[in-house]
Structure formats: C-alpha cells, structure tokens
Design a protein around this motif. Structure first.
Motif, short mmCIF file in Angstrom:
data_model
loop_
_atom_site.label_atom_id
_atom_site.label_comp_id
_atom_site.label_asym_id
_atom_site.label_seq_id
_atom_site.Cartn_x
_atom_site.Cartn_y
_atom_site.Cartn_z
N ALA A 269 -61.42 24.30 14.85
CA ALA A 269 -61.96 24.32 13.49
C ALA A 269 -60.86 24.11 12.47
N ALA A 270 -59.71 24.77 12.65
CA ALA A 270 -58.60 24.63 11.71
C ALA A 270 -58.09 23.20 11.67
N VAL A 271 -57.99 22.59 12.83
CA VAL A 271 -57.51 21.21 12.91
C VAL A 271 -58.53 20.26 12.29
N GLN A 272 -59.80 20.45 12.63
CA GLN A 272 -60.83 19.55 12.10
C GLN A 272 -60.91 19.64 10.58
N LYS A 273 -60.69 20.83 10.02
CA LYS A 273 -60.73 20.98 8.57
C LYS A 273 -59.59 20.22 7.90
N GLY A 274 -58.53 19.95 8.66
CA GLY A 274 -57.41 19.21 8.13
C GLY A 274 -57.57 17.70 8.26
N ILE A 275 -58.72 17.26 8.76
CA ILE A 275 -58.97 15.83 8.97
C ILE A 275 -60.26 15.45 8.26
N THR A 276 -60.20 14.46 7.41
CA THR A 276 -61.41 13.97 6.75
C THR A 276 -61.54 12.48 6.96
N VAL A 277 -62.78 12.03 7.17
CA VAL A 277 -63.08 10.61 7.32
C VAL A 277 -64.21 10.27 6.37
N THR A 278 -63.98 9.31 5.48
CA THR A 278 -64.99 8.91 4.50
C THR A 278 -65.12 7.40 4.49
N SER A 279 -66.28 6.92 4.02
CA SER A 279 -66.52 5.48 3.93
C SER A 279 -66.95 5.10 2.52
N SER A 280 -66.52 3.92 2.08
CA SER A 280 -66.93 3.43 0.77
C SER A 280 -68.43 3.17 0.72
N SER A 281 -69.06 3.11 1.90
CA SER A 281 -70.51 2.89 1.97
C SER A 281 -71.30 4.14 1.64
N GLY A 282 -70.63 5.30 1.66
CA GLY A 282 -71.31 6.57 1.41
C GLY A 282 -71.98 7.15 2.63
N GLN A 283 -71.80 6.53 3.80
CA GLN A 283 -72.42 7.04 5.03
C GLN A 283 -71.87 8.41 5.39
N THR B 203 -60.32 19.36 24.47
CA THR B 203 -59.36 20.05 23.61
C THR B 203 -58.30 19.10 23.06
N GLN B 204 -58.33 17.83 23.49
CA GLN B 204 -57.32 16.88 23.02
C GLN B 204 -57.90 15.60 22.41
N ARG B 205 -59.22 15.52 22.33
CA ARG B 205 -59.81 14.31 21.77
C ARG B 205 -60.96 14.64 20.82
N MET B 206 -60.88 14.06 19.63
CA MET B 206 -61.95 14.18 18.66
C MET B 206 -62.25 12.80 18.08
N ASP B 207 -63.53 12.38 18.10
CA ASP B 207 -63.96 11.11 17.53
C ASP B 207 -64.86 11.37 16.34
N CYS B 208 -64.83 10.46 15.37
CA CYS B 208 -65.66 10.59 14.17
C CYS B 208 -66.39 9.28 13.92
N ARG B 209 -67.68 9.36 13.56
CA ARG B 209 -68.49 8.16 13.32
C ARG B 209 -69.69 8.52 12.45
N PRO B 210 -70.36 7.51 11.87
CA PRO B 210 -71.63 7.75 11.18
C PRO B 210 -72.78 7.73 12.18
N GLU B 211 -73.99 7.99 11.70
CA GLU B 211 -75.15 8.00 12.61
C GLU B 211 -75.42 6.60 13.14
N ASP B 212 -75.35 5.60 12.28
CA ASP B 212 -75.52 4.20 12.67
C ASP B 212 -74.18 3.49 12.48
N TYR B 213 -74.12 2.25 12.96
CA TYR B 213 -72.88 1.49 12.82
C TYR B 213 -72.40 1.49 11.37
N TRP B 214 -71.08 1.34 11.18
CA TRP B 214 -70.52 1.22 9.84
C TRP B 214 -71.15 0.03 9.11
N LYS B 215 -71.27 0.13 7.81
CA LYS B 215 -71.76 -0.98 7.01
C LYS B 215 -70.68 -2.07 6.96
N GLU B 216 -71.09 -3.32 7.16
CA GLU B 216 -70.13 -4.40 7.11
C GLU B 216 -69.45 -4.47 5.73
#
Length: 414
Positions: free
Chosen positions: A178-192, A201-214
C-alpha cells in the motif's frame, strides 16, 4: 513431457519487465510428448537449423539476469565464428561504448556500468561459410542492498500501442504494498480511470478498463524516495515518465480460419494468412500485447521444453525473421521462411507461435511478415481465438487484459 511439467519450467512473466525478457522460442499451450518420432514440421525445423550459421554466440550475464555486476558484466564471445557487430544500450536507448578483441571473438564495454540500470545487448556473428547468427539479451545491474527500485515499461518518451500497460518490476520483495502503491500514480490525458494490480510482491501493472484512447498521453509519477517497501529497504526513485499512445491497431488471429485481420480504428486494413500451433502444440487463446520486436533472432526449442530423445532442442533456428513477442513464456508472431508457402492459410503447423510467410534474411519487403513487422509497434494488441487451448494467463507477458475489471481492481493494495 507433460503440459504441467513444461510450463513449470518456464520463466515467470515478471522477468519481462523493463525489457528483461527471457525465452526466445515458440511455445503455446499444449505440449507434444518428447522421445518418439518427430513430426514433419519438427523435421522441417531441424532441416532449417542445419542451414543456419554454425557461429555460437554467448552473452553474459545471461538474459533476464538481475543484480548483475557493474564491473564484470556484458561480455560477448563467439565460437565457430567471428563477431561482426555488437550493440549495447540502456533502456532509454543510450549507447554504451565497447571494444572488440583483435581476433574478433570477444567484446566488452569500455567503462564501468551504472548501478540499477537495465541494459540490452544485440550481437551478430558469421561462421566460416558467411552465414549470420544473432543473439539478444537484457539484464539489470545491482542496486544498493538497502534500497529498492522499480524497473518500468514502457520507456519515457516512447510511442506505444493502445494495449500497453504500465508495468513495474521491483528488485526487492515489497511487503508494504500500500505504501509503495501510494507513491505511484498513473494518469491519462483521456481522463480514463486507471487501476493498479499486484501480480506478486515484485510486480505491479496499471491499466484502464478498456484500451487506452488513441493519441492520448499517459503520465507515470514515481514518488518513492524514502518510502519503506520492506523492513529497512527504502525507495530511491523520484521521477516523472510520459509516453504517447499511437493509433488504435488491434489484430485478430483466428486459428480455425487460419487468417489474421489487422484493424486500425476498427476498420480492417489487412488480411494475412497464418499458420498457428499444431493440434499437438496449440497456441494460447486470449488478448496479447506486443512486448518486443526483433528483425531477426534465435529460437531454440530446448528453452521452452521442446526436446528430442537426446535432450537437444527439436529446432534451433538462429535467424528467425520479424519476430514479435506476445508472451514471456515464448509465444511469438514471426516470419517463417522454412515452411512451405502452401501451409499459410491452410494448416496449423507451429510449436505454438503464429507464423507468417517470410523470406530468409528479413529483407524481402514483399512478404506478409515484413508488412506486419513494419506496421506494428510495441503495445499493439493481438487477439487469438479458436486454437483449442486455454486462455493465456494475465501475468504471462503484458496480458492483464485477460482479467475482468472487477478482479483487476481487487488486486489493488489501496
């Protein structure tokens, strides 16, 4: 060898992150028992290997290594041939100077490597007959024992396909997720909305619900300096990374019809005949994301459990053209110059990869494999169906799209 035994030996998907990818050979779902007579396709693979270069390239440390020495790493040697080219770069593409020995059988970097850095090495050699062999490897150098870093993909400033997740591989076991994840933010200009999922314990992936907007821009902020990831182990990174999402390209492989439809913005732009995994060596079903591209590379069946009665790889082809990685366990979309042209669109013959017609040398611009390779970027999506095998695991490559949104969000630590 049973399917479960073969898969158990495959390197975990976390090894691919930050460009650290291990296996380079075809591997699908079901396995074929070793020992008995070889299939006609295995014989064709063996015949192709016989025509391959005899030059044998070794890169140290081995592909996928972590905590490699900054003083004694990155040696390239060759037997039964001479080195004709070695390139070494950092993950962001910065070249590393090196020196070739007088007899052209070894190469080393000219200066000490940096700590906590991912390096990629590509080597080429020729044998006495002038046949060319290729080898690729990637490794990460050692970091201080009392700190952790996150090696991330994609690279800063890169343009990627709509399926590319932000994938972070930590060099230490993270107990305080939780402490590590709070130190990481991922945002998109699309607002997704973007959610993160811990695969281990060594891998975290981040994505939106659907594919990124082109044509959107994604920003990754790492504010980990001083964050305690585990007892006495603190983060050292404080940086911002941005990457651009390109056009929306999704390709659909149908193993039943044996063709691939390439779409851009939902419209079919190309239909290509393919040859997928044979009934004995089925290709995985599911949504897969392109994670690496090689104009030419080596594929050795022994690395993914395809061995003959003598324990040798059923195939070892050192110049497979236009290879695009889809899973960390060895599934590729690649050119095939050794198979009869008649198999493409007609019969599934591979060991689990998806093959496209190609020409030896990877320079024939008229082939379907050349077209696919030149029109693809890292992060493009390939959806494979009707293979008869199970769906690829979400953590086998950058393939978290095979997990539904509710389950994905349930893997968040915050």
């Amino acid at each position: 060898m049973t399917d479960s035994k073969r898969r158990k030996g495959l390197v975990a998907a976390s090894a691919l992150l930050g460009g650290v990818l291990v296996l380079t050979a075809c591997s699908g779902g079901d396995d074929k028992a070793s020992g008995g007579g070889q299939s006609s396709q295995a014989q064709a693979d063996e015949a192709a290997a016989q025509k391959s270069s005899k030059a044998d390239i070794t890169i140290t440390p081995k592909d996928g290594s972590a905590n490699a020495s900054i003083n004694n790493s990155a040696a390239v040697t060759v037997s039964k041939g001479t080195l004709t080219g070695v390139t070494m770069t950092t993950a962001d593409g910065t070249a590393v100077a090196g020196a070739l020995s007088a007899d052209k059988t070894s190469w080393k970097p000219s200066a000490q490597l940096e700590r906590s850095t991912t390096y990629k090495v590509a080597a080429e050699a020729k044998d006495s007959a002038g046949l060319v062999a290729h080898e690729n490897a990637s490794f990460t150098t050692v970091s201080p024992a009392n700190s952790f870093i996150g090696t991330f993909t994609p690279e800063d400033g890169s343009t990627v396909g709509v399926g590319m997740p932000v994938s972070i591989n930590f060099d230490k076991q993270i107990a305080n997720k939780a402490a590590v994840q709070k130190g990481i933010t991922v945002t998109s200009s699309s607002g997704q909305e973007v959610a993160c999922h811990w695969f281990s314990t060594q891998r975290m992936d981040c994505r939106p619900e659907d594919y990124w907007k082109e044509n959107s821009t994604v920003t990754l902020k790492l504010a980990l300096d001083g964050v305690e990831g585990a007892s006495g182990v603190y983060g050292v990174q404080q940086k911002t990374v941005t990457f651009h999402i390109g056009r929306n390209q999704v390709s659909y492989v149908d193993a039943q019809t044996k063709e691939m439809k390439v779409t851009q913005d939902g419209k079919t732009v190309k239909t290509i005949p393919i040859s997928a995994g044979s009934p004995d060596n089925k290709t995985y079903n599911g949504v897969m994301v392109m994670s690496e591209k090689f104009k030419e590379t080596r594929m050795n069946g022994a690395t993914v459990g395809f061995t003959d009665s003598d324990g040798k790889g059923e195939y070892d082809i050192k110049d497979v053209p236009h290879a695009i990685r889809l899973t960390s366990s060895g599934t590729f979309l690649h050119g095939n110059y050794w198979g009869a042209k008649s198999i493409f669109g007609a019969v599934n013959t591979s060991h689990g990869c998806v093959g496209l017609s190609d020409t030896k040398g990877a320079n024939d611009t008229s082939t379907p494999a050349y077209w696919m390779y030149s029109h693809s970027i890292i992060g493009d999506v390939v959806v494979i169906s009707h293979t008869g095998d199970k769906t690829v695991a979400p953590d086998n490559g950058l393939n978290g799209w095979n997990m539904n949104w509710a389950d994905w969000k349930a893997g968040s630590a915050v």
